[in-house]
Structure formats: C-alpha cells, structure tokens
Design a protein around this motif. Structure first.
Motif, PDB file in Angstrom:
ATOM      1  N   GLY A   1     -51.172   6.607 -21.393  1.00  0.00           N
ATOM      2  CA  GLY A   1     -52.275   6.458 -22.345  1.00  0.00           C
ATOM      3  C   GLY A   1     -53.508   5.769 -21.806  1.00  0.00           C
TER       4      GLY A   1
ATOM      5  N   GLU B   1     -44.368  12.157 -26.723  1.00  0.00           N
ATOM      6  CA  GLU B   1     -43.365  13.058 -26.132  1.00  0.00           C
ATOM      7  C   GLU B   1     -42.075  12.326 -25.773  1.00  0.00           C
TER       8      GLU B   1
ATOM      9  N   THR C   1     -46.277   4.268 -24.105  1.00  0.00           N
ATOM     10  CA  THR C   1     -47.013   5.127 -25.026  1.00  0.00           C
ATOM     11  C   THR C   1     -46.647   6.582 -24.774  1.00  0.00           C
ATOM     12  N   GLY C   2     -46.644   7.369 -25.831  1.00  0.00           N
ATOM     13  CA  GLY C   2     -46.428   8.811 -25.667  1.00  0.00           C
ATOM     14  C   GLY C   2     -45.573   9.396 -26.769  1.00  0.00           C
TER      15      GLY C   2
ATOM     16  N   ASP D   1     -48.696   7.738 -30.064  1.00  0.00           N
ATOM     17  CA  ASP D   1     -50.087   7.891 -29.634  1.00  0.00           C
ATOM     18  C   ASP D   1     -51.008   7.796 -30.845  1.00  0.00           C
TER      19      ASP D   1
ATOM     20  N   ASP E   1     -55.084   9.232 -25.580  1.00  0.00           N
ATOM     21  CA  ASP E   1     -55.042   7.998 -24.799  1.00  0.00           C
ATOM     22  C   ASP E   1     -55.699   6.859 -25.571  1.00  0.00           C
TER      23      ASP E   1
HETATM   24 MG    MG Z   1     -49.622   9.883 -22.820  1.00  0.00          MG
END
Ligand code: MG
Ligand code: AMP
Length: 401
Positions: free
Chosen positions: A250, A186, A183-184, A226, A257
């Motif tokens: 997350g 970025e 997850t993310g 996310d 999260d």
């Molecule tokens: Mg994250």
C-alpha cells in the motif's frame, strides 16, 4: 512530501537520523539475558580464575625436586577441585585434579600421563617446565577489567562470561515494541480457504520472524483492508502502543494504496523512491510517538527492505551502535549480463567450489529465491557480472546480526 530517486545510503542516513534509542532500562537475571541488549558496560570485580589452579589431572611438584627423569616423590596430599591443599613440603608431590587449587610451594603440575603411581609415591618420568599446567589467578580477567561493552546484544557466551565474574543481574534496554500490519484486500491467512483472486499473507510470517529475530516485543495488528479509515484507525492504535510501526504494501501510488494518505493524516511522512532493486517504494514517517516505516508489498522486496532499512533502524532504537553487516568478497560463478540502473540485491548461495550461484529468478514476487539463498549479492548499479568476477556478498548471518 515527495522526493525523487534516493540512493540506499542517502535514505539510510535520513532514517537513522530519526532513530532514537529506547531510554528505559531494566535489570534481568543473567540467565534470562540472552538476546537482550546490554545497557551499561560491565567491569569485573574479581580475578578469573579466582585462584591458581591446575589445568590437568596430575601431580603438583616443585620443579627443583624433579630436574631429571625418573625421580620418585612421596604423594603427601590429594587435592580435588573445590578443596584446598596445604603447603607442599620439599621432596613431596600433591595428587591434583583439574581446577583444584595449586598448593603453596608448587611451581608446576606434571600430567598424570607423564608419571607412574607406585603405592603412596609417584615416579615423574618427564621433568616439567616451570609453570607448566598451572592457570594463574587473574590470567584470564583481572579485577577492574572490562568484560562486556554497552550496546552489545548478548550471546550465550556473553552471559557465561558475566556469570564467571559473579554477575547475577544485568542492565538491559527495554525491548523495542514493534507494531506490524499488512495492507491488502487480497490477503488471506493460511488455514483459511483461498478464494479466487486472493493470496496468502506470507509477509506476516516473514516480518514477524524478522522482528522476533531482532528481539522485538511484536504487536501484530493483522490484515488491514485497503481503506483510508481502516488504515488510519490501526495507525492510531499502533502509535499509542509501539515504538516503531512497520507495514507491508500500500505504499505505491495506486488506487488501493492508503498508507501514504493515512500516515499523512495521522502524522507526517516522507515517501521515497529508492534506487534499489527489489524494493523501490519506501515510506518513512512518524505517528504520534511512534516511528513509521512502510515497506513495499512484494514479498522479496519487503524482506530485503526490512534487512537493509528496518534492521539498522531497529538496532539503533535498541541501543546497538554501528552493527554494519560485513560484506565478504566472493567469486561469482554466474553471469549477470544485464544489470539494472539501480543497486541490486541478488539472491545467491554458496556452491561446493566456494563460489556463488544465482537463483534463476530474481523476480521480487518469487519468495523461493530468498529461502534458497545463503545471502544477497550487493551489486552496484549498472555493473555487469561475468563468471569469475569478484562480487560483494552479504551472508544472511551478517544481516541477522
Ligand atoms: Mg496492496
Ligand atoms: P502493494 O505494495 O500493496 O502494491 O503490493 C505489491 C504486491 O505484493 C502485490 O502483488 C500484492 O498482492 C503483494 N503483497 C502485498 N502484501 C502482501 C503480503 N502481506 N503477503 C504476500 N504478498 C503481498
């Protein structure tokens, strides 16, 4: 359900309580069985070696014939490995090679270095002891003896052992299907340009590598944005295809999260704050038939929590019982004057003096420490370390076992 700070051991106990061994087994050829987990104990149906044979190139003799140095014997036969000799007549020797069957009547082999060959006879310069250089039938393995226990991850030498008693097929557990996602918003994959504010998805590589090391059938669902919907969608898909889902990131309770609400919506979840450093948040739950373990996003944290929590969970799921990593007592050649209030796993490596050095940064974002290290110092909460103290060290090979 939210809980307070849990110790590593408490969390592990709850986790393992929820681990079920994969029930399905399959037969694989012994040649393909390395790294698989044996589902049933194997017993030998034969003696090994299967016949009395020579441990040396030399001469099979009757020791009564060669009680003193310098006796000359007629070489009446020659027995190569794979051949069968005839009964050894008194006063004769048999030229014999390593692995060749001992002829009836012989009770020792004299190695060729202790003899001088002269035409069709041999002079034995060193009287042998009874049984010398003879490997007796069944001296290694007897018919009916156990050779491999159930629940063992098979190493090359195990498959060699199975083959030595003639086993062509081995029953093994089906590989555990391990789903991974990351997850993310970025995250960017290596190979793609890195826009400002973004980072590469290094956890994908670390966790894929770990999963493969432990012999999993890996299903990688890649980067998940996310968002609650995206996280729920991938969870549902993965739960239908996997025994265990492991995620990174997350699992805190920040605005981005979504693992917690997503798993709660699709299944059930326990959220833990673990009294360990690195790696405080950990999520454990279930989605459909699949178990779920959510690891923190920080690269060092996800690496270490995989080794500490996912590893034993996986081993139990694979049918391996009680593979506790063996910590060794080692000398600290470093000071750790300000210990944390939580149990710490410090990246350390051997120096030439046989002691342990510590990586200068123990920051949970500094992956360099994990690659530099030979393993982890398992340091109890609040325990300061002074140079020369003895610490508990978990070498990587123990954690990869
Ligand atoms: Mg994250
Ligand atoms: P999170 O647990 O999602 O709050 O992430 C904690 C930290 O780990 C943040 O700095 C993230 O950017 C970083 N992180 C999360 N996922 C990954 C990943 N797959 N690879 C490398 N770093 C990550």
């Amino acid at each position: 359900m939210n809980q307070g700070l849990l110790s590593v051991d408490e969390a592990l106990a709850i986790l393992l309580e929820g681990a079920r061994a994969v029930a399905t087994t399959e037969e694989v050829q012994t040649l393909d069985a390395c790294d698989r987990v044996l589902a049933r104990a194997q017993v030998s149906t034969m003696d090994v070696p299967p016949m009395d044979n020579s441990a040396m190139d030399g001469y099979a003799v009757r020791i009564a014939d060669v009680a003193v140095p310098g006796v000359r014997l007629r070489v009446a036969q020659k027995i190569m490995a794979g051949a069968i000799g005839v009964a050894l007549e008194p006063g004769t020797a048999a030229r014999i090679f390593t692995g060749a069957p001992i002829p009836p009547g012989a009770d020792a082999v004299v190695m060729q270095e202790s003899c001088v060959a002269e035409g069709d006879s041999v002079v034995v310069n060193q009287p042998p002891r009874r049984e010398e250089w003879i490997r007796r039938r069944g001296s290694d393995i007897r018919t009916g003896a156990p050779v491999l226990p159930a629940g063992k991850r098979l190493l090359p030498q195990d498959t060699g052992l199975a083959a030595s008693v003639g086993i062509k097929w081995l029953p093994v557990y089906r590989k555990v299907r391990l789903g991974l996602f990351f997850t993310g918003d970025e995250l960017v994959m290596p190979g793609d340009p890195l826009p400002p504010g973004r980072i590469y998805n290094s956890n994908r590589f670390t966790l894929n590598g770990l999963a493969r090391m432990f012999g999993c059938d890996v299903r990688d669902y890649g980067i998940v944005p996310d968002s609650l919907q995206a996280t729920r969608d991938v969870l549902r898909r993965a739960s239908a295809e996997c025994d265990l889902i492991v995620t990174s990131g997350g699992v805190s309770v920040g605005d981005a999260d979504f693992v917690k609400p997503a798993v709660e919506a699709e299944g059930s979840l326990l959220m833990w704050k673990i009294a360990m450093k690195p790696g405080r948040p950990l999520a454990f739950g279930r989605v459909g038939e699949a178990a779920f373990i959510g690891l923190p996003g920080n690269p060092v944290s996800s690496f270490i929590t995989f080794l500490i929590f996912v590893r034993p969970f996986l081993l139990k799921t694979q049918g391996i019982a009680g593979a506790v990593p063996r910590a060794i007592r080692a000398r600290a050649d470093f000071d750790w004057p300000k210990p944390d209030t939580r149990r710490e796993f410090l990246r350390a490596r051997w120096n030439e003096e046989g002691g342990l050095d510590l990586y200068p940064s123990q920051d949970s974002a500094v992956m360099t420490s994990t690659a530099w290290a030979d393993g982890l110092v398992d340091n109890p909460a609040r325990q300061a370390v002074r140079k020369g103290d003895t610490v508990s060290f978990l070498p990587y090979p123990e954690l990869y076992r």
